[in-house]
Write a protein that holds these residues in place. Sequence first.
Motif, mmCIF file in Angstrom:
data_model
loop_
_atom_site.group_PDB
_atom_site.id
_atom_site.type_symbol
_atom_site.label_atom_id
_atom_site.label_comp_id
_atom_site.label_asym_id
_atom_site.label_seq_id
_atom_site.Cartn_x
_atom_site.Cartn_y
_atom_site.Cartn_z
ATOM 1 N N ARG A 9 0.836 -1.207 0.000
ATOM 2 C CA ARG A 9 0.000 0.000 0.000
ATOM 3 C C ARG A 9 0.870 1.256 0.000
ATOM 4 O O ARG A 9 0.593 2.216 -0.735
ATOM 5 C CB ARG A 9 -0.913 0.012 1.227
ATOM 6 C CG ARG A 9 -1.994 -1.048 1.225
ATOM 7 C CD ARG A 9 -2.930 -0.876 2.391
ATOM 8 N NE ARG A 9 -3.544 0.447 2.392
ATOM 9 C CZ ARG A 9 -4.216 0.963 3.420
ATOM 10 N NH1 ARG A 9 -4.326 0.254 4.552
ATOM 11 N NH2 ARG A 9 -4.748 2.166 3.340
ATOM 12 N N ALA A 10 1.916 1.261 0.825
ATOM 13 C CA ALA A 10 2.796 2.424 0.903
ATOM 14 C C ALA A 10 3.513 2.666 -0.425
ATOM 15 O O ALA A 10 3.686 3.818 -0.851
ATOM 16 C CB ALA A 10 3.809 2.241 2.030
ATOM 17 N N LEU A 11 3.916 1.594 -1.097
ATOM 18 C CA LEU A 11 4.599 1.727 -2.388
ATOM 19 C C LEU A 11 3.655 2.270 -3.460
ATOM 20 O O LEU A 11 4.077 3.036 -4.332
ATOM 21 C CB LEU A 11 5.174 0.375 -2.811
ATOM 22 C CG LEU A 11 6.453 -0.053 -2.102
ATOM 23 C CD1 LEU A 11 6.722 -1.528 -2.340
ATOM 24 C CD2 LEU A 11 7.634 0.773 -2.572
ATOM 25 N N ARG A 12 2.385 1.878 -3.403
ATOM 26 C CA ARG A 12 1.417 2.422 -4.356
ATOM 27 C C ARG A 12 1.218 3.917 -4.134
ATOM 28 O O ARG A 12 1.159 4.704 -5.081
ATOM 29 C CB ARG A 12 0.084 1.678 -4.215
ATOM 30 C CG ARG A 12 0.139 0.223 -4.677
ATOM 31 C CD ARG A 12 -1.209 -0.444 -4.554
ATOM 32 N NE ARG A 12 -2.193 0.174 -5.435
ATOM 33 C CZ ARG A 12 -3.478 -0.173 -5.462
ATOM 34 N NH1 ARG A 12 -3.920 -1.137 -4.653
ATOM 35 N NH2 ARG A 12 -4.307 0.428 -6.282
ATOM 36 N N GLN A 13 1.130 4.329 -2.874
ATOM 37 C CA GLN A 13 1.021 5.753 -2.564
ATOM 38 C C GLN A 13 2.268 6.503 -3.017
ATOM 39 O O GLN A 13 2.178 7.602 -3.586
ATOM 40 C CB GLN A 13 0.813 5.945 -1.056
ATOM 41 C CG GLN A 13 -0.504 5.405 -0.537
ATOM 42 C CD GLN A 13 -0.598 5.469 0.978
ATOM 43 O OE1 GLN A 13 0.362 5.819 1.660
ATOM 44 N NE2 GLN A 13 -1.755 5.119 1.515
ATOM 45 N N TYR A 14 3.412 5.911 -2.777
ATOM 46 C CA TYR A 14 4.677 6.533 -3.168
ATOM 47 C C TYR A 14 4.768 6.674 -4.690
ATOM 48 O O TYR A 14 5.216 7.699 -5.214
ATOM 49 C CB TYR A 14 5.839 5.686 -2.641
ATOM 50 C CG TYR A 14 7.211 6.224 -2.959
ATOM 51 C CD1 TYR A 14 7.662 7.402 -2.394
ATOM 52 C CD2 TYR A 14 8.061 5.539 -3.826
ATOM 53 C CE1 TYR A 14 8.931 7.892 -2.676
ATOM 54 C CE2 TYR A 14 9.327 6.016 -4.111
ATOM 55 C CZ TYR A 14 9.753 7.193 -3.529
ATOM 56 O OH TYR A 14 11.012 7.676 -3.813
ATOM 57 N N GLY A 15 4.319 5.630 -5.411
ATOM 58 C CA GLY A 15 4.334 5.688 -6.866
ATOM 59 C C GLY A 15 3.442 6.795 -7.400
ATOM 60 O O GLY A 15 3.810 7.515 -8.338
ATOM 61 N N ARG A 16 2.247 6.937 -6.802
ATOM 62 C CA ARG A 16 1.354 8.022 -7.223
ATOM 63 C C ARG A 16 1.981 9.382 -6.944
ATOM 64 O O ARG A 16 1.887 10.297 -7.770
ATOM 65 C CB ARG A 16 0.008 7.907 -6.502
ATOM 66 C CG ARG A 16 -0.886 6.791 -7.014
ATOM 67 C CD ARG A 16 -2.311 6.963 -6.555
ATOM 68 N NE ARG A 16 -2.427 6.889 -5.099
ATOM 69 C CZ ARG A 16 -2.644 5.781 -4.425
ATOM 70 N NH1 ARG A 16 -2.786 4.631 -5.071
ATOM 71 N NH2 ARG A 16 -2.746 5.789 -3.110
ATOM 72 N N TRP A 17 2.619 9.512 -5.798
ATOM 73 C CA TRP A 17 3.270 10.772 -5.439
ATOM 74 C C TRP A 17 4.376 11.109 -6.434
ATOM 75 O O TRP A 17 4.515 12.263 -6.841
ATOM 76 C CB TRP A 17 3.829 10.661 -4.026
ATOM 77 C CG TRP A 17 4.582 11.866 -3.560
ATOM 78 C CD1 TRP A 17 4.054 13.055 -3.141
ATOM 79 C CD2 TRP A 17 6.003 12.012 -3.459
ATOM 80 N NE1 TRP A 17 5.055 13.926 -2.762
ATOM 81 C CE2 TRP A 17 6.263 13.309 -2.956
ATOM 82 C CE3 TRP A 17 7.081 11.165 -3.725
ATOM 83 C CZ2 TRP A 17 7.562 13.775 -2.744
ATOM 84 C CZ3 TRP A 17 8.370 11.627 -3.501
ATOM 85 C CH2 TRP A 17 8.597 12.921 -3.019
ATOM 86 N N LEU A 18 5.153 10.111 -6.835
ATOM 87 C CA LEU A 18 6.210 10.353 -7.823
ATOM 88 C C LEU A 18 5.628 10.828 -9.147
ATOM 89 O O LEU A 18 6.111 11.789 -9.747
ATOM 90 C CB LEU A 18 7.025 9.073 -8.042
ATOM 91 C CG LEU A 18 8.019 8.651 -6.961
ATOM 92 C CD1 LEU A 18 8.699 7.349 -7.356
ATOM 93 C CD2 LEU A 18 9.056 9.732 -6.707
ATOM 94 N N ARG A 19 4.590 10.140 -9.621
ATOM 95 C CA ARG A 19 4.005 10.496 -10.922
ATOM 96 C C ARG A 19 3.352 11.880 -10.899
ATOM 97 O O ARG A 19 3.265 12.543 -11.935
ATOM 98 C CB ARG A 19 3.002 9.434 -11.352
ATOM 99 C CG ARG A 19 3.642 8.098 -11.718
ATOM 100 C CD ARG A 19 2.637 7.163 -12.326
ATOM 101 N NE ARG A 19 1.610 6.755 -11.384
ATOM 102 C CZ ARG A 19 1.719 5.733 -10.545
ATOM 103 N NH1 ARG A 19 2.832 5.015 -10.520
ATOM 104 N NH2 ARG A 19 0.740 5.412 -9.729
ATOM 105 N N GLU A 20 2.888 12.290 -9.739
ATOM 106 C CA GLU A 20 2.243 13.597 -9.626
ATOM 107 C C GLU A 20 3.242 14.740 -9.454
ATOM 108 O O GLU A 20 2.861 15.910 -9.587
ATOM 109 C CB GLU A 20 1.271 13.599 -8.445
ATOM 110 C CG GLU A 20 0.032 12.728 -8.673
ATOM 111 C CD GLU A 20 -0.797 12.553 -7.429
ATOM 112 O OE1 GLU A 20 -0.374 13.099 -6.376
ATOM 113 O OE2 GLU A 20 -1.842 11.885 -7.483
ATOM 114 N N ASN A 21 4.497 14.425 -9.160
ATOM 115 C CA ASN A 21 5.456 15.485 -8.847
ATOM 116 C C ASN A 21 6.706 15.490 -9.704
ATOM 117 O O ASN A 21 7.421 16.500 -9.732
ATOM 118 C CB ASN A 21 5.884 15.381 -7.373
ATOM 119 C CG ASN A 21 4.789 15.770 -6.422
ATOM 120 O OD1 ASN A 21 4.596 16.948 -6.131
ATOM 121 N ND2 ASN A 21 4.031 14.790 -5.926
#
Length: 380
Positions: free
Chosen positions: A157-169
């Motif tokens: 779950r944390a890696l999915r959140q981290y991946g979304r954060w990377l793609r958004e920034n």
Amino acid sequence: MYDQIREDPLYIMLYAVVITMAMIAGCYLLFRRANAIAPDVTPPLRLRRWTAAFFASIALGHMWYMPLFFHTSPEDVRSYDLVGGLLDSMTVIPLEIAVLFVMLQDRQRPLWPIAVMLAPIIVGNAFSAATHSYDLLLALYVYSLLMCIGLTIYMVRALRQYGRWLRENYADLEHKEVWQTFVVLAIIMLAFVIYAFTIEGVIYQYAMQLITIVLICYLLWRVETLSDLSISQQQSQMAAELASVESEDADHDELPQAIRDKIRTSLQQHCIDTQLYLQHDLTISQLAQAIGTNRTYLSQYFSSQGLTYNAYINDLRINHFVSLYRENVAAQRSFTVYQLAKESGYSSYSTFCGIIKRKTGQSVTAWMKDIAPDLELRND
């Protein structure tokens, strides 16, 4: 088992190599400022320190077990074994989990849950060491497996959140993604748990020392090739604070149409027309500053378009690549796919290939042959 390795000089040498490697790797991360593995990358200082502590725990843990090469009394062997298990549960295991947490740079996750999660294992090992008994071994093994399963679910779950954060920034994700590292470390950690509670024999002792060497080398490489995102994160937080002040009367869930139109026009003028999107490692905060808005508004704008920041920049870069490609074909100039990808803003050719694969379902060669089937391509 200890009687066999006690008489095996090759194993003792391998054991000493592990201690030496762990100590050298820990000192390197702790005291060397420059990056010898990837000079162009600035790794997170916090991650370096936690990983250095993890390497130190490996070295000290191995040193604790060294007297077993010389003690032959079953009582002494049991004492060292049980106390060693307690020390591992208090140092090696929590530090390895802490390294996984610190790798995720989207936010600073609290580390106290690690202590709560490991408390039953520490208490159980302390009881076993005090009573010189292996009676709790099965219960500790079952709990350890359940803990690994729970930790895996949390990290996914944390890696999915981290991946979304990377793609958004971030426009460029190389030196930032860590999911492959989690898979490797999770497998190694599970191997350690299985070994610690169920497996005996000289072959397995050799295997675990070799796995430890692989772990040290891999983790050292991973830490030094992971970019420090803390500065960009601070910029994003400052931009978000600025946005909260500027938009007190605005609807936070939906960006006003006037602001959307302004951002669309500014993107055309200051990003597309100027080809700012070709700048490597361009962050959303930098783009927001260039077009005269803030990160929060820009992020909301992309969301309203059904895009992430990463997708927006890569669409522009792919279109730029296609334009260069057609220009070179029309002018009958020689070129390479690698050269065109680099001129389109991609510092990594593998990243470019991966994006094309995700967008089209084809390899770069097949995709370009669809565009110009009569052209002979060169990928070198």
